[in-house]
Design a protein around this motif. Structure first.
Motif, PDB file in Angstrom:
ATOM      1  N   TYR A 151       0.816  -1.223   0.000  1.00  0.00           N
ATOM      2  CA  TYR A 151       0.000   0.000   0.000  1.00  0.00           C
ATOM      3  C   TYR A 151       0.846   1.268   0.000  1.00  0.00           C
ATOM      4  O   TYR A 151       0.321   2.374   0.134  1.00  0.00           O
ATOM      5  N   ALA A 180       1.034   5.025  -1.527  1.00  0.00           N
ATOM      6  CA  ALA A 180      -0.264   5.728  -1.421  1.00  0.00           C
ATOM      7  C   ALA A 180      -0.575   6.145   0.013  1.00  0.00           C
ATOM      8  O   ALA A 180      -1.075   7.242   0.267  1.00  0.00           O
ATOM      9  N   PHE A 222      -3.693   9.873   3.314  1.00  0.00           N
ATOM     10  CA  PHE A 222      -3.826   9.400   1.931  1.00  0.00           C
ATOM     11  C   PHE A 222      -4.771  10.307   1.148  1.00  0.00           C
ATOM     12  O   PHE A 222      -5.576  11.041   1.724  1.00  0.00           O
ATOM     13  N   HIS A 227      -7.577   6.779  -2.543  1.00  0.00           N
ATOM     14  CA  HIS A 227      -6.976   5.579  -1.939  1.00  0.00           C
ATOM     15  C   HIS A 227      -7.703   5.099  -0.688  1.00  0.00           C
ATOM     16  O   HIS A 227      -7.228   4.200   0.005  1.00  0.00           O
ATOM     17  N   ALA A 283      -8.594   1.354  -0.836  1.00  0.00           N
ATOM     18  CA  ALA A 283      -7.406   0.516  -0.624  1.00  0.00           C
ATOM     19  C   ALA A 283      -7.064   0.487   0.864  1.00  0.00           C
ATOM     20  O   ALA A 283      -6.705  -0.572   1.413  1.00  0.00           O
TER      21      ALA A 283
END
Ligand code: HEM
Length: 185
Positions: free
Chosen positions: A122, A125, A150, A154, A157
């Motif tokens: 991850y 990001a 972020f 994102h 995610a």
């Protein structure tokens, strides 16, 4: 030490607006509208506050050399202009976790739970800063204050990352967790 000590104040002032607060384990935190984050040597926010949590950044405990190299190569710093979303997730781990030895904890965190390997997926990001609370002289209600920033695109995610970590053996040792999501207006 003071430049490693950070204070998170929940109340009526601060640049971060609370969009949700969810208690996943243990006792929650009082609901607040805004969050103020500062270094301990900066002035506290002017408005009324409901709670204040403190933690210090520290050396890494579990990361191995190859992982460190990957983290350094991929990770981004905080305060990127596009990172208008944040999460403050205070966490406490159980007495059973703290009774383990360092190598047993590393085994659960990485060999069993793949925390670092999953987390690396991850980056860049999600930017993060880990604060430790256990060794402060004033007793704190959590062991860690985890902070993430972020961009809005994102957010999904980030949710998926949390779903994966919370399903891992490491999280069986989490006995208090509050997930506070924020946006910078
Ligand atoms: C610890 C990486 C996301 C919670 C760590 C450590 C690393 C790491 C390398 C070990 C630090 C050390 O050696 O002492 C990452 C990466 C992430 C990520 C790259 C991707 C964004 C998360 C998320 C959470 C989280 C979403 C959930 C709140 C924690 C906690 C610790 C920790 C509580 C301390 C564990 C302990 O010392 O017992 N993380 N992490 N991390 N992380 Fe993450």
């Amino acid at each position: 030490m003071s430049n490693r000590l950070f204070v998170f104040t929940g109340g009526t002032s601060g640049p971060w607006r609370v969009i949700s607060a969810r208690t996943l384990a243990g006792e929650g935190l009082q609901e607040v509208g805004r969050l103020h984050v500062r270094g301990a040597d900066e002035s506290p926010p002017a408005g009324a506050s409901q709670w204040s949590l403190q933690g210090i950044t520290s050396n890494e405990r579990y990361v191995e050399r190859a992982e460190k190299e990957q983290l350094v190569a991929r990770q981004e710093g905080l305060a990127r202009p596009e990172a208008s979303c944040a999460a403050l997730i205070p966490i406490r781990k159980s007495a059973a976790w703290w009774a383990l030895t360092q190598d047993e904890r590393r085994h659960i965190l990485e060999e069993q739970s793949h925390h670092i390997r999953i987390g690396l997926e991850y980056l860049p990001a999600i930017a993060r800063r880990l604060h430790h609370c256990r060794d402060l002289t004033q007793p704190e209600p959590f062991d860690f204050l985890t902070w993430f920033e972020f961009a809005p695109e994102h957010g999904n995610a980030f949710d998926l990352l949390l779903e994966r970590l919370r399903a891992s053996p490491e999280w069986q040792y989490v006995d208090r967790e509050v997930d506070i999501r924020l946006t910078r207006d």
